[in-house]
Design a protein around this motif. Structure first.
Motif, short mmCIF file in Angstrom:
data_model
loop_
_atom_site.label_atom_id
_atom_site.label_comp_id
_atom_site.label_asym_id
_atom_site.label_seq_id
_atom_site.Cartn_x
_atom_site.Cartn_y
_atom_site.Cartn_z
N LEU A 26 -3.77 -9.90 10.28
CA LEU A 26 -2.77 -10.15 11.32
C LEU A 26 -3.22 -11.28 12.24
N THR A 39 -6.53 -0.72 9.41
CA THR A 39 -7.91 -0.98 8.97
C THR A 39 -8.38 -2.31 9.56
N ALA A 80 4.19 -4.85 10.65
CA ALA A 80 2.92 -4.56 9.98
C ALA A 80 2.31 -3.32 10.58
N ASN A 81 1.79 -2.48 9.72
CA ASN A 81 0.99 -1.33 10.16
C ASN A 81 -0.46 -1.79 10.21
N VAL A 82 -1.12 -1.58 11.34
CA VAL A 82 -2.48 -2.07 11.52
C VAL A 82 -3.42 -0.87 11.52
N TYR A 99 0.81 -1.22 0.00
CA TYR A 99 0.00 0.00 0.00
C TYR A 99 0.85 1.27 0.00
N GLN A 101 -6.69 -5.18 7.79
CA GLN A 101 -5.30 -5.42 8.21
C GLN A 101 -5.25 -6.12 9.56
#
Length: 232
Positions: free
Chosen positions: A229, A222, A218-220, A150, A225
């Motif tokens: 995870l 949404t 990882a960027n969480v 993204y 997402q």
């Protein structure tokens, strides 16, 4: 100038992209693999020797304080910086300076976002903290990660341990950094301001070092997402 054992976790965001999950629960308290996102951060910081953790909050901040308490169950001291209005990241640091400089001296400190999930070992940040405390001018050190799908164009280039604004081979900022409190003396407490201008100024002045982390990160942001995870 001292190197503190203090870290700051940014936890004030409304988390609008996480709606409806964040409508009645602050995003940092959403469960990821059996624990609130922010607890993963607290545990890793505690294991790395950080003894004081400053948490800023705004949206449903009282829920965060009620859930985490004083931090004693993790062997750390948690102190809170409540924001009447969201101040963004640089504004949050300026507001929290009295907590960050508990010894009433300039210091280096670690700052991370509450909504990332990573295996990064925060012990690695003690070396840049020690190095930065001996510099006459304030510097920063950022942890970079490979570009996620993204964010394919990345943020900054990393060349021999130094961040640059060159277009080639840019990486993504992993929302983990080391900062010098002196860098934020120019920002009046209560002012809303992002960290981006500080990144750009430090990089242009060649005062920004970096490292590449290629492990689990990882960027969480949404519900999708978070679900991914939790199912991996």
């Amino acid at each position: 100038m001292i190197s503190s054992q203090t870290a700051m976790i940014f936890a004030a965001g409304r988390g609008e992209r996480m709606s409806p999950l964040s409508d009645f629960c602050p995003k940092p308290l959403l469960t990821a693999r059996g624990k609130p996102l922010i607890v993963w951060q607290i545990e890793r910081l505690a294991r790395a020797g950080f003894t004081t953790i400053i948490i800023n909050h705004h949206w449903l901040g009282e829920h965060i304080e009620a859930a985490l308490g004083d931090g004693s169950c993790w062997g750390v001291q948690i102190r809170y910086s409540a924001e009447v209005e969201p101040l963004e990241t640089a504004g949050a640091i300026a507001q929290a300076l009295p907590l960050l400089e508990a010894q009433q001296k300039p210091c280096t400190f670690v700052a991370v976002s509450a909504d990332i999930f990573t295996d990064y070992d925060y012990c690695a940040l003690h070396q840049p903290m020690q190095r930065m405390q001996n510099l006459s001018e304030p510097h920063m050190h950022l942890v970079m990660v490979p570009n996620p799908e993204y964010h394919p164009n990345g943020d900054f280039a990393l060349e021999k341990g130094r961040l640059s604004l060159h277009d080639a081979a840019r990486l993504t900022f992993g929302n983990i950094g080391v900062y010098d409190t002196r860098m934020f003396y120019d920002l009046k407490p209560g002012t809303r301001c992002a960290l981006t201008p500080y990144y750009l100024a430090a990089i242009k002045a060649q005062c920004a070092s970096g490292e590449l982390y290629q492990g689990n990160w990882a960027n969480v942001g949404t519900p999708a997402q978070l679900q991914l995870l939790n199912t991996q």
